[in-house]
Scaffold this active site. Structure first.
Site, PDB file in Angstrom:
ATOM      1  N   THR A 157      64.103  52.428  14.959  1.00 30.62           N
ATOM      2  CA  THR A 157      63.729  51.187  15.209  1.00 30.62           C
ATOM      3  C   THR A 157      61.968  51.625  15.928  1.00 30.62           C
ATOM      4  O   THR A 157      61.776  52.573  16.564  1.00 30.62           O
ATOM      5  CB  THR A 157      64.176  50.550  16.430  1.00 30.62           C
ATOM      6  OG1 THR A 157      65.327  49.997  15.701  1.00 30.62           O
ATOM      7  CG2 THR A 157      63.308  49.362  16.822  1.00 30.62           C
ATOM      8  N   GLY A 196      68.128  55.326  22.244  1.00 32.51           N
ATOM      9  CA  GLY A 196      69.056  55.894  23.125  1.00 32.51           C
ATOM     10  C   GLY A 196      69.116  57.050  23.136  1.00 32.51           C
ATOM     11  O   GLY A 196      69.013  57.816  22.182  1.00 32.51           O
ATOM     12  N   GLU A 439      72.072  48.262  16.191  1.00 27.88           N
ATOM     13  CA  GLU A 439      72.625  48.661  14.852  1.00 27.88           C
ATOM     14  C   GLU A 439      72.762  47.440  14.030  1.00 27.88           C
ATOM     15  O   GLU A 439      73.571  47.361  12.962  1.00 27.88           O
ATOM     16  CB  GLU A 439      74.022  49.200  15.189  1.00 27.88           C
ATOM     17  CG  GLU A 439      74.195  50.433  15.750  1.00 27.88           C
ATOM     18  CD  GLU A 439      73.388  51.543  15.148  1.00 27.88           C
ATOM     19  OE1 GLU A 439      73.031  51.664  13.917  1.00 27.88           O
ATOM     20  OE2 GLU A 439      72.935  52.457  15.970  1.00 27.88           O
TER      21      GLU A 439
END
Length: 647
Positions: A157, A196, A439
């Site tokens: 992303t 993350g 996701e």
């Protein structure tokens, strides 16, 4: 044959015994409907081991954000050291190995979601991508990840693009003079963001970037294993700017971060080259014919993450239900007697209707999660990645859409629960909220599903048979006959049965498809292009279609479990009641459409559906605590002062 249940710990005596004795079935047997014995045994082993380690006990006070991140990393290191994923497991066949990995992730997620997400991003998804997209030259990284020697992140992303991955703008340009790829972020909008593990801890990134060759040709999105930090100092390498995004509403043990590349060079071998490669001289070689195919192959490896999110959602929902039901069975308020006797709040119709519907939802998700895990394992085992990958992509829609249904419903179920922090519900809600976007954003996933369903509808209109993955939409071939059906029931027994729920959902989906297609045709006749027409058909049509289809999948999976010949008869009876309640509860939300489309006239349908819901809730009231017990993890995992198994 009755399955052995002795390995499941008995529950302690206490106030909940009043309702437990009213149950008509053995809760341990229902627990084995939701988890196979070997799966539950492994979860219990993990939980018992971690319970004996003070590092995995919850703090009595809220830790600072930095301390939560530090603790999650320490827990991850210790978890890997316990070696639950042994060499013996790694050498098993694909089905057993993958099932074990998924079970371990579920056990982690139920206990410490921060650690579970950290492990999934930094180890399992990274390792899976290497096996799926990489070659022998990448195996040392695979082994290093599983041993805990490196930690990765998934850098996909960007600030300017998330769901529209095709438009991501980070580039990897091959330089034949040095046999290196030059990674570059052209501007801030192209910075990889919300990643993350990137903020403070990872040393590698599974980077997705647009591969460009020296002649200026862009070959689409590809995966690169990219070192981003010095493993000794944890400082970024020259040519990289990265940082941590700070405090979030939940999952603060995950160090989400951003990264900007400034003409950063990595070896040619960093490209995951199983499907496509660049020669030493800079020639691009691929098994695909278009960048779109390459994009699908690159991202397909991440599909397991959506199933992982589904498992996390199931854990959260089951825990929330266990807390709410147990508390409702012992919390007393008001009463109708003159002696001042107060009733448990589970006795009140309004409250028990919320609890029983939540029990049915959680039960459905548990069965659905188990089915989809099996299907995903079969899908991955049987796929021929070089030639059949894109042919199999339709199967992934079924996996994605049921997990979507779980995600969206969970947010509603959890936020309607008890709000006290010590109950554990606050953490469940805050930690799971982010899953509606990562996701795959839910609103994008529903469009993927409706688009796929519309393609099947076009086949029906052209007289072709529909052969859908896992037979979830085969009934569309009979759409003409289905749409002729009308509801003619006059008695409660006409709605509290499987055939009514099945027929109503098939009619609803066919009608929504017909109406969505009609809307698209109307827009196109006005001169709108396909993109605009689809965009203008989402609200009240395509989106509702996708959700109805998701609910029907959940019903289909659960009914198959209800009629399993291996079930204990008492367990089967309560499963059928849960099925009926969930089916009627969902149909109640669609009554307007059922009347609007002409499926029913008069008040009978609405009256009987609502009466059926109330009757099922009444019948399940005495079963609710036992159902919650079958869904609940041990007290150490549940970690709620008002949801303890002793009441």
């Amino acid at each position: 044959m009755e399955q052995e249940t002795d390995f499941i710990p008995n529950l302690p005596e206490g106030p909940l015994n009043i309702y437990r004795k009213q149950a008509t079935f053995e809760w341990k047997k229902l627990k084995l409907v939701f988890d196979k014995p070997e799966v539950l045994k492994l979860k219990l082993k993990v939980w018992r081991t971690l319970e004996s380690d003070i590092l995995f006990h919850s703090s009595d006070t809220t830790l600072s954000v930095d301390e939560q991140k530090r603790l999650a990393m320490l827990q991850l290191i210790k978890y890997i050291q316990y070696r639950f994923y042994t060499d013996g497991v790694a050498n098993n066949n694909y089905r057993k190995k993958t099932r074990t990995m998924m079970t371990l992730n579920e056990a982690m997620a139920a206990l410490k979601l921060n650690m579970s997400v950290k492990f999934a991003l930094g180890v399992s998804l990274f390792a899976n991508a290497i096996l799926t997209l990489g070659t022998e030259r990448h195996l040392p990284l695979y082994e290093a990840a599983w041993c805990g020697e490196i930690l990765s992140c998934i850098a996909l992303t960007e600030v300017g693009h998330g769901s529209n991955t095709k438009r991501t703008r980070t580039t990897a340009t091959y330089d034949p003079s040095t046999q290196e790829f030059v990674i570059h972020t052209p501007d801030f909008q192209a910075a990889k963001c919300w990643v993350g593990n990137l903020g403070k801890t990872c040393t590698y990134a599974l980077l997705f970037a647009q591969l460009c060759t020296a002649d200026g040709t862009c070959h689409g999105l590809h995966g690169f294993v990219t070192p981003v930090r010095d493993p000794t100092t944890l400082l970024p390498y020259p040519g990289i700017i990265l940082g941590d995004l700070g405090e979030k509403n939940g999952l603060n043990g995950i160090d989400n971060g951003f990264i900007i590349f400034q003409q950063y060079r990595i070896p040619r071998e960093s490209l995951l080259n199983r499907l496509s490669d660049v020669t030493v001289d800079g020639d691009y070689e691929t098994t695909f014919t278009s960048p779109e195919q390459q994009l699908g192959a690159a991202l397909e490896t991440l599909s397991a993450a959506r199933v992982g999110i589904m498992a996390e959602g199931t854990n959260a929902c089951c825990s929330a239900v266990a807390i709410a039901v147990r508390y409702a069975a012992v919390r007393k308020q008001f009463g109708s007697t003159s002696d001042g006797t107060e009733f448990p709040i589970i006795e009140y119709q309004l409250h028990v209707s919320l609890l029983d519907s939540s029990c049915s939802v959680s039960s459905f998700y548990s069965v659905g999660a188990r089915n989809l895990k099996v299907q995903l394992i079969r899908y991955r085992k049987n796929q021929c990645i070089f030639s059949n990958l894109l042919n199999d992509v339709n199967k992934l829609y079924n996996i994605r859409i049921l997990s979507l249904n779980i995600t969206m419903s969970l947010r509603k179920e959890q936020t309607e629960g008890v709000s006290e922090q010590a109950s554990g519900l606050g953490d469940l809600r805050n930690n799971f909220d982010a899953s509606v976007t990562y996701e795959g954003d839910n609103n994008v996933l529903v469009q993927q599903t409706s688009n796929w369903l519309l393609r099947q509808w076009n086949k029906v209109r052209e007289g072709e048979e529909v052969a859908s993955p896992y037979n979830t939409a085969d009934f569309l071939s009979n759409a003409a006959d289905i749409l002729k059906k009308k509801f003619t029931g006059r008695d409660l027994q006409d709605v509290i049965n499987h055939n009514f729920i099945l027929n109503s959902y098939q009619w609803l989906i066919c009608w929504l498809l017909q109406e969505t297609h009609r809307r698209l045709c109307f827009s196109q006749e006005k001169g709108e292009d396909n993109f605009t027409a689809r965009n203008n058909a989402q609200v009240f049509r395509a989106r509702t279609l996708s959700l109805a289809y998701a609910e029907n999948i959940a019903l289909m999976y659960f009914w198959r479990r209800c009629i399993s010949q291996s079930l204990d008869s008492a367990v089967q009876t309560v499963l059928v009641k849960l099925y009926t309640l969930y089916g009627l509860w969902c149909l109640d939300k669609h009554l307007t459409l059922l009347y609007q489309g002409g499926y029913a006239t008069g008040s009978n349908l609405a009256d009987l559906v609502k009466e059926g819901i109330l009757q099922m809730c009444s019948q399940l009231k005495s079963e609710a605590v036992a159902v919650a017990d079958s869904l609940a993890p041990p007290d150490f995992v549940l970690n709620s002062v008002i949801g303890k198994s002793d009441g």
